[in-house]
Design an enzyme around this catalytic site. Structure first.
Site, PDB file in Angstrom:
ATOM      1  NE  ARG A  84     -17.749  -9.726  57.904  1.00 42.62           N
ATOM      2  CZ  ARG A  84     -16.622 -10.028  58.533  1.00 42.62           C
ATOM      3  NH1 ARG A  84     -15.518  -9.335  58.298  1.00 42.62           N
ATOM      4  NH2 ARG A  84     -16.570 -11.026  59.367  1.00 42.62           N
ATOM      5  CG  HIS A 128     -16.475 -10.563  64.374  1.00 40.92           C
ATOM      6  ND1 HIS A 128     -16.345 -10.087  63.088  1.00 40.92           N
ATOM      7  CD2 HIS A 128     -15.281 -10.353  64.950  1.00 40.92           C
ATOM      8  CE1 HIS A 128     -15.123  -9.603  62.910  1.00 40.92           C
ATOM      9  NE2 HIS A 128     -14.449  -9.754  64.032  1.00 40.92           N
ATOM     10  CD  GLU A 173     -10.027 -12.767  61.109  1.00 36.98           C
ATOM     11  OE1 GLU A 173      -9.489 -12.785  62.226  1.00 36.98           O
ATOM     12  OE2 GLU A 173      -9.756 -11.912  60.244  1.00 36.98           O
ATOM     13  CG  ASN A 299     -11.644 -11.358  57.246  1.00 33.80           C
ATOM     14  OD1 ASN A 299     -12.483 -11.129  56.369  1.00 33.80           O
ATOM     15  ND2 ASN A 299     -11.970 -11.555  58.511  1.00 33.80           N
ATOM     16  CE1 TYR A 301      -6.972  -5.995  58.842  1.00 38.04           C
ATOM     17  CE2 TYR A 301      -7.680  -8.283  58.933  1.00 38.04           C
ATOM     18  CZ  TYR A 301      -7.964  -6.927  59.055  1.00 38.04           C
ATOM     19  OH  TYR A 301      -9.233  -6.522  59.370  1.00 38.04           O
ATOM     20  CD  GLU A 360     -12.257  -8.462  59.473  1.00 35.33           C
ATOM     21  OE1 GLU A 360     -11.096  -8.323  59.915  1.00 35.33           O
ATOM     22  OE2 GLU A 360     -13.156  -9.042  60.094  1.00 35.33           O
TER      23      GLU A 360
HETATM   24  C1  FCB Z   1      -9.361  -9.370  62.299  1.00 37.05           C
HETATM   25  C2  FCB Z   1     -10.660  -9.381  63.059  1.00 37.05           C
HETATM   26  C3  FCB Z   1     -11.241  -8.016  63.289  1.00 37.05           C
HETATM   27  C4  FCB Z   1     -10.190  -6.992  63.591  1.00 37.05           C
HETATM   28  C5  FCB Z   1      -9.073  -7.044  62.568  1.00 37.05           C
HETATM   29  C6  FCB Z   1      -7.996  -6.030  62.781  1.00 37.05           C
HETATM   30  O1  FCB Z   1      -8.603 -10.497  62.648  1.00 37.05           O
HETATM   31  O2  FCB Z   1     -11.627 -10.146  62.366  1.00 37.05           O
HETATM   32  O3  FCB Z   1     -12.205  -8.140  64.311  1.00 37.05           O
HETATM   33  O4  FCB Z   1      -9.747  -7.157  64.873  1.00 37.05           O
HETATM   34  O5  FCB Z   1      -8.495  -8.315  62.579  1.00 37.05           O
END
Ligand code: FCB
Length: 453
Positions: A84, A128, A173, A299, A301, A360
């Protein structure tokens, strides 16, 4: 509880599960004035004093524009099924509209061919965050016209590449673009409109729907959008914290997903009665926005623990989550949050939920090569191991997850943090641009090989 690295073998994923890695154009390419590329809002934002840590810029980044061939070799070495990346709109349309810049398109054409030759499926994201600067001067994402410009750009790119690209991601995002770009001003273009940034949500969503139609008209087979989602829990059972969590959830998790999958906006009354009126919806917009998608990109985290912040335009704040390790960014490492998020998506949207790709997921770490050039990153391996097991647990619970992409293939420019947060499976020495595969690279390579055997 945090699932620590276990010796238990990684469970087997369904045949055909996609193993990927992600990057984005401004974060890796550099070469900002080559081959006719126009200026992006990030080029300009980085020039403003104090916006980026230590004044870093993406001017050179990881020099991928010149090193793409060896970067494709890194991907092949991992055995990736898919890669990607994102396409820089200012390379394709330097002023954001009108005729295409052939040399810009040629770059992505060469990359696409190289990926296909290596047996790696290209998965491009069209946006992006590097908006052509001239479009910002005519209102950027606060302008309805930007949605139409985006659809034009999508059609141009697809006309060139759709014959070789099965899956397209429109936006990355859109929440971050709205909140950090236009709400808080911590990202380009640096506006601080707080809730008055809500039109940015609507025009990005309209852009997504129009682009989905333009992509299909140009021969694209599958279209999706990648959102950052975070399962939210109240910091206490105080009704104020519970209400703040619902407001947070509406803005972070539902605003974009409800609109795309259900064709309606969520209840924004947690932000005051007038909040919904800030969305400039015209007749027919929601039908365009709900143009069917073939997948949902997620995505992930970390989860969020939310408490009330009465009297503030954003009536919540996120709290530390005790009991978990944190990454170099300070983000809590909660792999089970990913399972929870995926299961909740299934519960929330039922049959309206298309297959999911985790587009992500990754871990920043203060990596330093040892004297023998090895980069040993056990925390990242543990992070990835835990999150990949969480994806498996979601699949076992009945969620249709088709793929997983590590953020990121290589260390890169981490937006307002400059080069300080390293997320790569591959270390990049930003002085020499040398690439050093980290221990996590070998770990992911072995995992992919074991899944295929
Ligand atoms: C996400 C973004 C990516 C990167 C990661 C850590 O929010 O999509 O570009 O910065 O975080």
């Amino acid at each position: 509880m945090l699932r620590l690295m276990t010796d238990a073998p990684m469970p087997q994923f369904p045949a055909g599960f996609v193993w990927g890695a992600s990057t984005s154009s401004y974060q890796i390419e550099g070469a900002v004035s080559e081959d006719g590329r126009g200026v992006s809002i990030w080029d300009e934002f980085c020039r403003q004093p104090g916006k980026i840590r230590d004044g870093h810029t993406g001017d050179v980044a990881a020099d991928h524009y010149h090193r793409w061939k060896s970067d494709v070799e890194l991907m092949a070495g991992l055995g990736l099924s898919a890669y990607r990346f994102s396409i820089a709109w200012p390379r394709v349309q330097p002023s954001g509209s009108g005729e295409a810049n052939k040399r810009g398109l040629d770059f992505y054409d060469r990359l696409t061919d190289a990926l296909c030759a290596a047996g790696i499926t290209p998965v491009p994201t069209l946006y992006h965050w590097d908006l052509p600067a001239p479009l910002e001067r005519s209102g950027g994402w606060l302008s309805r016209d930007t949605a139409y410009r985006f659809a034009e750009y999508a059609g141009i790119v697809a006309a060139r590449l759709a014959d070789r690209i099965p899956m397209w991601i429109t936006l990355n995002e859109p929440f971050v673009v709205m909140m950090h770009g236009y709400g808080l001003g911590t990202h380009a273009p640096g506006r601080q409109l707080l809730l008055h940034a809500l039109p940015v949500a609507h025009y990005q969503l309209l852009a997504h729907g129009l682009a989905a139609q333009a992509l299909r008209a140009a021969g694209a087979r599958q279209v999706t959008i990648a959102s950052n989602l975070s399962p939210a829990e109240p910091a206490s059972d105080d009704p104020a914290d519970v209400a703040a969590t619902a407001a947070y959830d509406a803005l972070h998790n539902r605003l974009f997903t409800d609109a795309v999958l259900l064709g309606r906006y969520p209840d924004l009354s947690g932000f005051g009665v007038e909040a919904a009126r800030l969305l400039p919806v015209e007749d027919g917009d929601l039908e365009v926005i709900a143009t069917p998608v073939d997948a949902l990109g997620v995505n992930y985290y970390n989860p969020s623990r939310v408490s009330a912040l009465p009297g503030s335009p954003l009536p919540y704040r996120t709290e530390p989550i005790p009991g978990y390790p944190v990454t170099a960014f300070g983000w809590p490492v909660v792999p089970d949050g990913l399972r929870q998020l995926l299961v909740e998506l299934r519960e929330r949207y039922g049959d309206a939920l298309p297959p999911i790709y985790v587009t992500e997921n990754g871990c920043s770490r203060a990596d330093v090569p040892a004297r023998d050039d090895m980069v040993t990153d056990p925390e990242r391996i543990s992070f990835l191991d835990g999150h990949i097991r969480a994806v498996h647990a979601a699949i076992a619970a009945g969620v249709d997850v088709r793929g997983y992409f590590v953020w990121s293939l290589i260390d890169n420019f981490e937006w307002a943090e400059g080069y300080h947060q390293r997320f790569g499976l591959t270390y990049v020495d930003f002085e020499t641009q040398a690439r050093i595969p980290k221990a996590s690279y070998a770990w992911y390579r072995d995992l992919i090989a074991a899944q295929r055997s």
